[in-house]
Design a protein around this motif. Structure first.
Motif, short mmCIF file in Angstrom:
data_model
loop_
_atom_site.label_atom_id
_atom_site.label_comp_id
_atom_site.label_asym_id
_atom_site.label_seq_id
_atom_site.Cartn_x
_atom_site.Cartn_y
_atom_site.Cartn_z
N ALA A 135 103.63 52.72 37.83
CA ALA A 135 104.07 54.11 37.76
C ALA A 135 103.67 54.90 39.02
O ALA A 135 104.38 55.82 39.43
N ARG A 136 102.51 54.57 39.61
CA ARG A 136 102.03 55.27 40.82
C ARG A 136 101.58 54.26 41.86
O ARG A 136 100.40 54.11 42.12
N PRO A 137 102.53 53.52 42.48
CA PRO A 137 102.15 52.48 43.43
C PRO A 137 101.86 52.99 44.84
O PRO A 137 101.28 52.27 45.65
N GLU A 138 102.26 54.21 45.16
CA GLU A 138 102.12 54.70 46.53
C GLU A 138 100.68 55.12 46.83
O GLU A 138 99.96 55.59 45.97
N ILE A 139 100.31 54.91 48.08
CA ILE A 139 99.01 55.36 48.58
C ILE A 139 99.27 56.70 49.26
O ILE A 139 100.02 56.78 50.23
N ARG A 140 98.66 57.74 48.74
CA ARG A 140 98.89 59.09 49.26
C ARG A 140 98.08 59.35 50.52
O ARG A 140 97.12 58.64 50.80
N ALA A 177 91.27 54.77 46.81
CA ALA A 177 90.06 55.58 46.87
C ALA A 177 90.28 56.75 47.82
O ALA A 177 91.06 56.67 48.76
N MET A 178 89.60 57.85 47.53
CA MET A 178 89.67 59.02 48.40
C MET A 178 88.40 59.83 48.26
O MET A 178 87.69 59.73 47.26
N GLN A 179 88.10 60.61 49.29
CA GLN A 179 86.96 61.51 49.23
C GLN A 179 87.46 62.86 48.73
O GLN A 179 88.39 63.43 49.27
N GLY A 180 86.83 63.34 47.67
CA GLY A 180 87.22 64.61 47.09
C GLY A 180 86.67 65.79 47.87
O GLY A 180 85.84 65.63 48.77
N PRO A 181 87.09 67.01 47.52
CA PRO A 181 86.60 68.20 48.21
C PRO A 181 85.10 68.43 48.02
O PRO A 181 84.47 69.10 48.82
N MET A 223 92.38 54.55 56.49
CA MET A 223 91.18 55.37 56.41
C MET A 223 90.06 54.54 55.79
O MET A 223 90.30 53.67 54.98
N LYS A 224 88.84 54.84 56.17
CA LYS A 224 87.67 54.12 55.66
C LYS A 224 86.71 55.11 55.04
O LYS A 224 86.75 56.30 55.35
N PRO A 225 85.81 54.62 54.16
CA PRO A 225 84.80 55.52 53.62
C PRO A 225 83.81 55.95 54.71
O PRO A 225 83.57 55.22 55.67
N ALA A 226 83.27 57.14 54.55
CA ALA A 226 82.28 57.63 55.52
C ALA A 226 81.03 56.75 55.47
O ALA A 226 80.71 56.14 54.45
N ARG A 227 80.33 56.69 56.58
CA ARG A 227 79.15 55.83 56.69
C ARG A 227 78.09 56.15 55.65
O ARG A 227 77.41 55.26 55.14
N HIS A 228 77.93 57.43 55.30
CA HIS A 228 76.88 57.79 54.34
C HIS A 228 77.22 57.36 52.92
O HIS A 228 76.35 57.40 52.05
N HIS A 229 78.45 56.94 52.64
CA HIS A 229 78.81 56.43 51.31
C HIS A 229 78.53 54.93 51.17
O HIS A 229 78.50 54.42 50.07
N ILE A 230 78.34 54.24 52.28
CA ILE A 230 78.22 52.78 52.25
C ILE A 230 76.78 52.37 51.98
O ILE A 230 75.84 52.88 52.58
N THR A 231 76.63 51.44 51.03
CA THR A 231 75.34 50.85 50.69
C THR A 231 75.55 49.34 50.57
O THR A 231 76.61 48.85 50.93
#
Length: 107
Positions: free
Chosen positions: A60-65, A44-48, A1-9
């Motif tokens: 302790a938390r190596p997995e990518i959800r 990284a993730m986009q929140g609600p 997954m990639k960040p949305a275009r409007h998040h990129i600067t």
């Protein structure tokens, strides 16, 4: 997954594509490289609420959800990083009581 275009600067120093995310630990802003990478040490993730959030990938938390992507902090890859701050190893100004000549009692 990639960040949305409007998040990129772009980075002000090296002009590379970046996106800003809030850390889940303390809510501070952190620049990330816009391209996901398997060598990255953050997830990284986009929140609600539509904002990007980032957390450290640890033992302790190596997995990518689901919904997360692995990214690299931009500070680690910037070709024109800001100048380093002084580490304070030089002489520092003394603070405390100002030395004055001793004035002993006179009989």
């Amino acid at each position: 997954m990639k960040p949305a275009r409007h998040h990129i600067t772009t980075c002000r120093r090296c002009h590379a594509p970046i996106c800003w995310a809030l850390t889940t630990a303390n809510g501070k802003r952190q620049p990330l490289d816009a391209e996901p990478t398997a060598e990255g040490n953050v997830a990284a993730m986009q929140g609600p609420d539509g904002l990007l959030y980032v957390r450290s990938v640890t033992v302790a938390r190596p997995e990518i959800r689901p919904g997360e992507w692995q990214a690299m902090p931009h500070h680690a890859t910037c070709s024109s990083p800001p100048p380093r701050r002084s580490s304070g190893t030089g002489q520092r100004q003394r603070s405390g009581v100002r030395p004055v000549p001793w004035q002993g009692r006179q009989p």
